[in-house]
Design an enzyme around this catalytic site. Structure first.
Site, PDB file in Angstrom:
ATOM      1  N   HIS A 185       3.572  -2.264   3.213  1.00  0.00           N
ATOM      2  CA  HIS A 185       3.638  -0.903   2.653  1.00  0.00           C
ATOM      3  C   HIS A 185       4.969  -0.684   1.944  1.00  0.00           C
ATOM      4  O   HIS A 185       6.010  -0.628   2.609  1.00  0.00           O
ATOM      5  CB  HIS A 185       3.466   0.126   3.764  1.00  0.00           C
ATOM      6  CG  HIS A 185       2.132   0.045   4.462  1.00  0.00           C
ATOM      7  ND1 HIS A 185       1.863  -0.886   5.440  1.00  0.00           N
ATOM      8  CD2 HIS A 185       0.999   0.756   4.285  1.00  0.00           C
ATOM      9  CE1 HIS A 185       0.603  -0.722   5.847  1.00  0.00           C
ATOM     10  NE2 HIS A 185       0.057   0.260   5.167  1.00  0.00           N
TER      11      HIS A 185
ATOM     12  N   HIS B  64      -5.617   9.572   0.403  1.00  0.00           N
ATOM     13  CA  HIS B  64      -5.450   8.781   1.628  1.00  0.00           C
ATOM     14  C   HIS B  64      -6.171   9.392   2.829  1.00  0.00           C
ATOM     15  O   HIS B  64      -5.634   9.461   3.933  1.00  0.00           O
ATOM     16  CB  HIS B  64      -3.961   8.577   1.949  1.00  0.00           C
ATOM     17  CG  HIS B  64      -3.690   7.298   2.698  1.00  0.00           C
ATOM     18  ND1 HIS B  64      -3.754   7.207   4.070  1.00  0.00           N
ATOM     19  CD2 HIS B  64      -3.383   6.055   2.278  1.00  0.00           C
ATOM     20  CE1 HIS B  64      -3.489   5.978   4.442  1.00  0.00           C
ATOM     21  NE2 HIS B  64      -3.262   5.245   3.364  1.00  0.00           N
TER      22      HIS B  64
ATOM     23  N   ASP C 114       0.812  -1.220   0.000  1.00  0.00           N
ATOM     24  CA  ASP C 114       0.000   0.000   0.000  1.00  0.00           C
ATOM     25  C   ASP C 114       0.847   1.272   0.000  1.00  0.00           C
ATOM     26  O   ASP C 114       2.001   1.276   0.434  1.00  0.00           O
ATOM     27  CB  ASP C 114      -0.868   0.046   1.260  1.00  0.00           C
ATOM     28  CG  ASP C 114      -1.994  -0.970   1.238  1.00  0.00           C
ATOM     29  OD1 ASP C 114      -1.955  -1.906   0.416  1.00  0.00           O
ATOM     30  OD2 ASP C 114      -2.908  -0.830   2.073  1.00  0.00           O
ATOM     31  N   ASP C 115       0.189   2.333  -0.426  1.00  0.00           N
ATOM     32  CA  ASP C 115       0.621   3.733  -0.233  1.00  0.00           C
ATOM     33  C   ASP C 115       1.666   4.223  -1.244  1.00  0.00           C
ATOM     34  O   ASP C 115       2.030   5.388  -1.209  1.00  0.00           O
ATOM     35  CB  ASP C 115       1.155   4.003   1.193  1.00  0.00           C
ATOM     36  CG  ASP C 115       0.102   3.769   2.263  1.00  0.00           C
ATOM     37  OD1 ASP C 115      -1.071   3.537   1.904  1.00  0.00           O
ATOM     38  OD2 ASP C 115       0.448   3.807   3.453  1.00  0.00           O
TER      39      ASP C 115
ATOM     40  N   TYR D 165      -6.696   3.161   5.769  1.00  0.00           N
ATOM     41  CA  TYR D 165      -6.861   2.736   7.173  1.00  0.00           C
ATOM     42  C   TYR D 165      -7.882   1.609   7.309  1.00  0.00           C
ATOM     43  O   TYR D 165      -8.268   1.261   8.422  1.00  0.00           O
ATOM     44  CB  TYR D 165      -7.285   3.925   8.062  1.00  0.00           C
ATOM     45  CG  TYR D 165      -6.462   5.171   7.810  1.00  0.00           C
ATOM     46  CD1 TYR D 165      -5.168   5.278   8.302  1.00  0.00           C
ATOM     47  CD2 TYR D 165      -6.974   6.215   7.044  1.00  0.00           C
ATOM     48  CE1 TYR D 165      -4.404   6.401   8.045  1.00  0.00           C
ATOM     49  CE2 TYR D 165      -6.210   7.353   6.777  1.00  0.00           C
ATOM     50  CZ  TYR D 165      -4.928   7.436   7.285  1.00  0.00           C
ATOM     51  OH  TYR D 165      -4.171   8.550   7.016  1.00  0.00           O
TER      52      TYR D 165
ATOM     53  N   HIS E 206      -6.256   2.883  -3.831  1.00  0.00           N
ATOM     54  CA  HIS E 206      -6.127   3.144  -2.392  1.00  0.00           C
ATOM     55  C   HIS E 206      -6.480   4.612  -2.134  1.00  0.00           C
ATOM     56  O   HIS E 206      -5.937   5.226  -1.222  1.00  0.00           O
ATOM     57  CB  HIS E 206      -4.706   2.806  -1.944  1.00  0.00           C
ATOM     58  CG  HIS E 206      -4.519   2.710  -0.460  1.00  0.00           C
ATOM     59  ND1 HIS E 206      -5.413   2.084   0.371  1.00  0.00           N
ATOM     60  CD2 HIS E 206      -3.529   3.178   0.355  1.00  0.00           C
ATOM     61  CE1 HIS E 206      -4.971   2.152   1.626  1.00  0.00           C
ATOM     62  NE2 HIS E 206      -3.837   2.824   1.646  1.00  0.00           N
TER      63      HIS E 206
HETATM   64 NI    NI Z   1      -2.639   3.285   3.328  1.00  0.00          NI
END
Ligand code: NI
Length: 285
Positions: free
Chosen positions: A236, A145, A90-91, A182, A141
């Site tokens: 991540h 965020h 993720d991210d 989250y 995603h």
């Molecule tokens: Ni995230």
């Protein structure tokens, strides 16, 4: 030209050595040696330390990825008949860590799923293209965020549309699944997003809490301890430490007989095994 630079460098070096304030006479500079080409000898006896045995490799698999729209809206794992797992990152994309991770995945023939943040997609489209070119899956995603459960429907819609368009512009593909930031998304939001965008909501069953930066060894051991058939692993690629943990993690999972597939491939397997209740994870970044 090159000689001029070397000569200039020596003059500057002499000047700097000469300005240290000592009264003692200084030794002469070994000018001739400094300018001579550096001689090296091949150390033929040295070898880079090898792994314990050959590098494990994920098996080649031809699997369908067309999951059924009626399979469900939310998933934190998928009941499967064999030791299939999906690892997710993720991210990102992140310009240093994501390419480094891609090298590790390629060396092991592993396909992963990247839940990308749209604003990072716009910043690093070349990384997005490489992810797609190497056969990985991209999921949404969100764009910025933010916690969906605090947003109005039009804001959620905007987050998803902008991310989908950014991924399309960068790499010519569309996300097929969503991981809410989250993990925080109301049931009502999950339902309308699934109906409008067609995205199943993908949570996770293995969470190493790598965003707290517990060290690469902890990230690795937590993933290895928590993974079972059908697991969806959360990690991540934003964090260098997480990527540092991957060689040992990926090799450990392969040695335990797990086979890596993308989230869509894992979802497409649903219904091939007796239903195991999915567990809801606690929200985390
Ligand atoms: Ni995230």
């Amino acid at each position: 030209m090159k000689r001029l630079f070397i000569a200039l460098g020596l003059v500057l070096l002499s000047a700097s050595l000469g300005s240290c304030g000592s009264d003692k006479p200084k030794p002469l500079m070994p000018v001739a040696h400094a300018a001579a080409p550096l001689k090296t000898t091949n150390n033929k006896s040295y070898r880079t330390p090898a792994l314990n045995g050959p590098m494990p490799r994920n098996p080649d698999m031809t699997l369908r990825a067309d999951f059924s729209k009626g399979a469900g809206i939310s998933f934190s794992r998928v009941p499967v008949a064999d030791k299939y797992i999906a690892i997710t990152f993720d991210d990102g994309p992140q310009p240093q860590n994501t390419p480094r991770l891609l090298d590790m995945l390629r060396a092991r023939n592993i396909k992963a799923t990247f839940y990308m943040v749209g604003s990072n997609v716009d910043l690093y489209p070349q990384v997005v293209r490489r992810v797609v070119a190497e056969g990985h899956e991209i999921g949404s995603h969100s764009y910025s965020h933010r916690l969906f459960s605090k947003l109005g429907d039009s804001e959620v819609r905007d987050e998803l549309t902008r991310t989908r368009d950014a991924i399309g512009r960068a790499a010519g593909v569309q996300p097929r699944t969503l991981r809410p930031p989250y993990g925080g998304m109301l049931q009502r939001q999950r339902e309308w997003v699934n109906a409008e965008f067609g995205y199943p909501i993908i949570l996770w069953s293995v969470d190493p809490l790598d965003w707290k930066r517990p060290g690469a060894a902890a990230v690795s051991s937590r993933i290895l301890a928590g993974t079972t058939a059908g697991s969806i692993i959360l990690a991540h690629d934003l964090h260098a430490q997480t990527v540092d943990a991957m060689p040992a993690t990926l090799d450990g999972l392969l040695r335990r007989g797990f086979k890596f597939v993308t989230v869509s491939q894992l979802l497409a397997m649903k219904g091939e095994a007796p239903n195991v209740p999915a567990t809801e994870p606690a929200p985390a970044p």
